[in-house]
Design a protein around this motif. Structure first.
Motif, PDB file in Angstrom:
ATOM      1  N   GLU A  31       0.828  -1.209   0.000  1.00 43.38           N
ATOM      2  CA  GLU A  31       0.000   0.000   0.000  1.00 43.38           C
ATOM      3  C   GLU A  31       0.861   1.256   0.000  1.00 43.38           C
ATOM      4  N   HIS A  32       1.942   1.233   0.741  1.00 44.10           N
ATOM      5  CA  HIS A  32       2.862   2.376   0.766  1.00 44.10           C
ATOM      6  C   HIS A  32       3.472   2.607  -0.617  1.00 44.10           C
ATOM      7  N   CYS A  35       0.970   4.150  -2.896  1.00 43.65           N
ATOM      8  CA  CYS A  35       0.817   5.568  -2.554  1.00 43.65           C
ATOM      9  C   CYS A  35       1.953   6.381  -3.172  1.00 43.65           C
ATOM     10  N   HIS A  39       1.631   9.387  -6.333  1.00 38.48           N
ATOM     11  CA  HIS A  39       2.145  10.760  -6.220  1.00 38.48           C
ATOM     12  C   HIS A  39       3.258  11.001  -7.244  1.00 38.48           C
ATOM     13  N   GLU A 253       0.980  11.180   3.851  1.00 40.55           N
ATOM     14  CA  GLU A 253      -0.145  10.315   3.522  1.00 40.55           C
ATOM     15  C   GLU A 253       0.101   8.887   3.985  1.00 40.55           C
ATOM     16  N   ILE A 254       1.332   8.416   3.838  1.00 43.35           N
ATOM     17  CA  ILE A 254       1.661   7.064   4.301  1.00 43.35           C
ATOM     18  C   ILE A 254       1.464   6.945   5.799  1.00 43.35           C
TER      19      ILE A 254
END
Length: 260
Positions: A31-32, A35, A39, A253-254
């Motif tokens: 997931e990181h 993300c 970006h 965000e992470i």
């Protein structure tokens, strides 16, 4: 390249901050990584606008054609354009590096919705600043894009080359090596073939070819003019600060799940 060495020395605080950014060690789950890609793809995309702005300024891109400017600079920029816009992908097919990145996003499960919606707006001819302002992108991405297109809109080749070189080409090998090293450690089972190919290809080209070429281009464009040299250093510093802010946004965000 004494001038380049002096500028790099002046930029060392920002460069060190970027290369030791805590973001790299925080990318520890799929997931990181997704993300990060959602970006970072905007930086991959707007890089091509910096490149094309240089091509427009340093070569003849309209008809009737006539030779313009310094042939060495024409060669430098056209050589970089050739690789960035039509390189060989992991399957031996021609693609831009941006298209390779989009494929890597799909392979890793990252969403392409925001970047594709953004490009759709741009393709329809909407003013780039309006697209940025009206988007629901994180502020960190908006500010990053705004800086890029403000430099482009000034139309001064040495400033565009400064953002292109010190904020992108000259920095990428060291920065991307840090990212890849950590991701490989964290994702031994994750299929990152396309993602790794994109970064490895950039590291190879920028360290061996594009980085030195870009520094040469900056030196040529400055023409030993102290005013231009000072402007290059100022733009380069802002470009690095812009990248740091982009990394800060991804990290936030992470860590919190909130867009910044």
């Amino acid at each position: 390249m004494k001038m380049i060495q002096e500028i790099n020395a002046a930029l060392k605080p920002q460069t060190d901050e970027l290369l030791s950014h805590p973001l790299y060690s925080k990318i520890s789950t799929p997931e990181h990584l997704r993300c990060f890609m959602e970006h970072h793809v905007f930086a991959v995309w707007d890089f091509m606008s910096l490149l094309k702005a240089l091509q427009v300024n340093l070569t003849r891109t309209t008809t009737p054609w006539v030779p313009v400017g310094n042939p060495e600079l024409r060669y430098l920029i056209n050589e970089i354009v050739l690789a960035e816009e039509t390189d060989l992908n992991a399957f031996g097919k021609r693609q831009s590096h941006f298209e390779m990145y989009l494929d890597a996003m799909s392979k890793s499960g990252a969403s392409r919705v925001k970047i594709e919606d953004f490009i759709s707006q741009v393709t329809h001819g909407t003013d780039i600043y309006l697209v940025i302002a009206a988007s629901d992108l994180p502020i960190s991405i908006k500010q990053f894009l705004k800086f890029t297109f403000e430099i482009i809109s000034e139309g001064e080749p040495h400033k565009i080359a400064a953002a292109f070189t010190f904020g992108r080409e000259g920095l990428i090998p060291a920065m991307f090596t840090s990212i890849i090293k950590n991701i490989q450690q964290q994702f031994p089972e994750e299929d990152l073939k396309l993602f790794k190919y994109y970064f490895d290809r950039h590291i190879e080209l920028d360290a061996d070819e594009h980085g030195p070429m870009a520094f040469q281009m900056v030196e040529e464009l400055c023409e030993k003019d102290p005013i231009k040299i000072a402007e290059v250093e100022e733009v380069a510093q802002k470009a690095l600060e812009s990248r740091i802010s982009l990394w800060d946004g991804i990290l936030a965000e992470i860590e919190t799940g909130v867009l910044v």
